[in-house]
Design an enzyme around this catalytic site. Structure first.
Site, PDB file in Angstrom:
ATOM      1  N   ASP A  19       0.297   5.148   0.626  1.00  0.00           N
ATOM      2  CA  ASP A  19      -0.639   6.204   1.020  1.00  0.00           C
ATOM      3  C   ASP A  19      -0.081   7.554   0.576  1.00  0.00           C
ATOM      4  OD1 ASP A  19      -2.023   4.202   2.280  1.00  0.00           O
ATOM      5  OD2 ASP A  19      -1.269   4.670   4.279  1.00  0.00           O
ATOM      6  N   HIS A  41       3.807   1.684   2.692  1.00  0.00           N
ATOM      7  CA  HIS A  41       3.708   0.497   3.562  1.00  0.00           C
ATOM      8  C   HIS A  41       4.114  -0.735   2.755  1.00  0.00           C
ATOM      9  CE1 HIS A  41       0.900   2.051   6.799  1.00  0.00           C
ATOM     10  NE2 HIS A  41       0.412   2.795   5.840  1.00  0.00           N
ATOM     11  N   GLU A  51       0.852  -1.195   0.000  1.00  0.00           N
ATOM     12  CA  GLU A  51       0.000   0.000   0.000  1.00  0.00           C
ATOM     13  C   GLU A  51       0.885   1.241   0.000  1.00  0.00           C
ATOM     14  OE1 GLU A  51      -2.677  -0.022   3.369  1.00  0.00           O
ATOM     15  OE2 GLU A  51      -2.920   2.140   3.270  1.00  0.00           O
ATOM     16  N   GLU A  60      -3.451  10.957   3.509  1.00  0.00           N
ATOM     17  CA  GLU A  60      -4.350  10.582   4.608  1.00  0.00           C
ATOM     18  C   GLU A  60      -4.498  11.863   5.391  1.00  0.00           C
ATOM     19  OE1 GLU A  60      -5.238   7.234   5.777  1.00  0.00           O
ATOM     20  OE2 GLU A  60      -3.678   5.930   4.987  1.00  0.00           O
TER      21      GLU A  60
END
Ligand SMILES: *[C@@H]1O[C@H](CO)[C@@H](O)[C@H](O)[C@H]1NC(C)=O
Ligand SMILES: *[C@@H]1O[C@H](CO)[C@@H](O)[C@H](O)[C@H]1NC(C)=O
Ligand SMILES: *[C@@H]1O[C@H](CO)[C@@H](O)[C@H](O)[C@H]1NC(C)=O
Ligand SMILES: *[C@@H]1O[C@H](CO)[C@@H](O)[C@H](O)[C@H]1NC(C)=O
Length: 447
Positions: free
Chosen positions: A220, A234, A218, A223
């Site tokens: 990101d 991640h 993942e 956020e």
């Protein structure tokens, strides 16, 4: 609205299945250049032969769903009323996700997650090495708690249909999600229902957890709410989807999975600049602004290894460079690199799992394989998004570097989102998404 679906909607999450339902026609709302589809998690799942719910609130109907395979055969995911039920609106190049839809009429929906489609049956796959990614965002109405996110997950291009013949719904119906948290609330994985060991959530009337989970790389990019923001790669050691069960899903210890659930984060407030991001601050979150994220590679080619993730913003025609790390003892920088991640983990005393799950190199490999673009607005029943906008871990000394991440009240009991007045109009709008060669997507009026 069909009577059978009312209770499920009131309880937040409409469930999913793996057959394609036809009672409500599935019609995808359009962004200027592409379409989006709602994650299967939110959809109504009903008996493939009639209107009976397969999943209601946070429990499965065990007579239709006695085991993972029968459930997939017996149940259908249906089309969605995007704006009316879920508060998902598109207009030109803008996508708005409302946090709460229908707060008072007994059909309340909280949060949503949608994916960018390439066509009606496939997700758009992004390969962003040596590229930059541009979007405008308006987080002005998002208070403490909700998170309006834009990120990439290494999902399969067809939502897993080709790999698992029991999945007859696919990307059209938003199947195949998973992320680096190895979340166990997924209702179907690999075309089979997650009914074994399913336990309804004690906090969330719309969710539960089964014995299975799935883990994916993942990335990101965004956020955030109006208080705090962060971007976080991640890595996971698996390529593509990994279905797990037991401790491998992080049931006892969230760090026991194939992924790094914390990732390597850059939150300006956490990194020591408390006047950079927020209402009236350097980057003024009371108004729309542009977010540009640049994925540099070691040899400046699309086949190179990711070396640095840089961030810049544009507001009022002016480029605003990212905040600088201002943590006594840590060297100054303003981007994510391997050196930054290693130093930050060590300095804050965070669990140092980023490197052992692949580090920047692992994220680079996932980006080279291609990732799906995800938009979501959500709350966090487990810890109220404290990791984004307040003090976290909640029991840590807030004077310890890295614990405070924003100005939201620490350690408050999470109320039901609908009971928080600021949440009623909370929404996030993403618009003008584009990507291209580094330096090609934005300009500054002041040069
Ligand atoms: C569960 O499914 C069975 C079989 O379709 C049905 O008769 C029953 O009414 C369902 N129960 C609920 C609570 O919907
Ligand atoms: C579903 O697909 C996954 C990934 O390709 C594969 O490992 C698994 O065996 C498949 N499951 C079934 C039941 O076909
Ligand atoms: C689910 O997992 C728990 C804990 O590992 C185990 O005790 C239980 O037997 C599992 N349930 C099923 C139906 O596999
Ligand atoms: C890659 O591009 C950056 C920025 O333009 C430049 O500073 C660097 O020297 C380049 N690296 C290589 C290996 O060409």
């Amino acid at each position: 609205m069909f009577p059978g679906v009312l209770l499920a909607l009131y309880l937040t999450a409409v469930s999913l299945g793996q057959q394609a339902g036809t009672i409500l026609p599935e019609s995808h709302p359009t962004l200027t250049w592409q379409k989006v589809t709602l994650d299967s998690h939110w959809r109504w799942i009903h008996s493939a032969s009639d209107y009976t719910n397969c999943y209601t609130g946070n429990t499965w109907n065990v007579s239709i769903c006695p085991d993972p395979q029968a459930c997939a055969t017996n149940c259908a995911l249906d089309g969605a009323d995007y704006s009316g039920t879920y508060g998902i609106l598109t207009s030109g190049g803008a996508l708005t996700l409302k946090f709460i839809t229908n707060p008072t009429n007994g059909q309340t929906n909280i949060g949503s997650r949608v994916y960018l489609l390439a066509d009606d049956a496939h997700y758009e796959m992004f390969k962003l090495l040596n590229r930059e990614f541009f979007f405008d965002v308006d987080v002005s109405s998002l208070p403490c708690g909700p998170n309006g996110a834009l990120y990439f997950s290494e999902m399969e291009v067809d939502g897993g249909m080709a790999a698992n013949l029991s999945n007859r719904a696919g990307a059209k119906y938003g199947t195949g999600y998973c992320d680096s948290q190895c979340t166990r609330d997924l209702k179907f994985i690999n075309g089979e229902a997650n009914v074994l060991g399913w336990t309804a959530s004690a906090h969330d009337p719309g969710a539960g957890a089964g014995n299975w989970s799935a883990c994916y790389n993942e990335l990101d990019v965004w956020e955030a709410n109006s208080i705090s923001t962060t971007y976080i790669p991640h890595p996971c050691t698996n390529t593509g989807l990994h279905r797990c069960s037991g401790t491998e899903c992080g049931t006892e210890d969230r760090y026991s999975t194939v992924c790094d659930p914390d990732g390597c984060d850059f939150n300006p407030f956490r990194m020591g600049d408390k006047t950079f991001y927020g209402n009236g601050l350097t980057l003024d979150t009371s108004r729309k602004f542009t977010v540009v994220t640049q994925f540099f590679t070691s040899d400046n080619s699309t086949s190179g290894l990711l070396s640095e993730i840089r961030r810049l913003y544009v507001q009022d025609g002016k480029v605003i460079t990212n905040s600088q790390v201002n943590v006594p003892g840590m060297s100054t920088s303003d981007s994510i690199t391997s050196e930054y991640c290693t130093a930050q983990k060590a300095f804050f005393g965070d669990v140092g799992q980023f490197g052992s799950r692949g580090g920047i190199t692992g994220v680079s490999a996932a980006m080279a394989r291609g990732m799906v673009l995800v938009f979501s607005v959500r709350n966090d029943y487990t810890n109220n998004m404290f990791w984004l906008d307040s003090n976290y871990p909640t029991d840590a000394d807030p004077s310890k570097p890295g614990v405070t991440r924003g100005t939201c009240a620490p350690n408050v009991v999470m109320p039901y989102p609908v009971d928080v007045p600021e949440n009623v109009n909370a929404h996030v709008t993403f618009s003008n998404i584009k990507f291209g060669e580094i330096g090609s997507t934005y300009y500054s009026d002041s040069t």
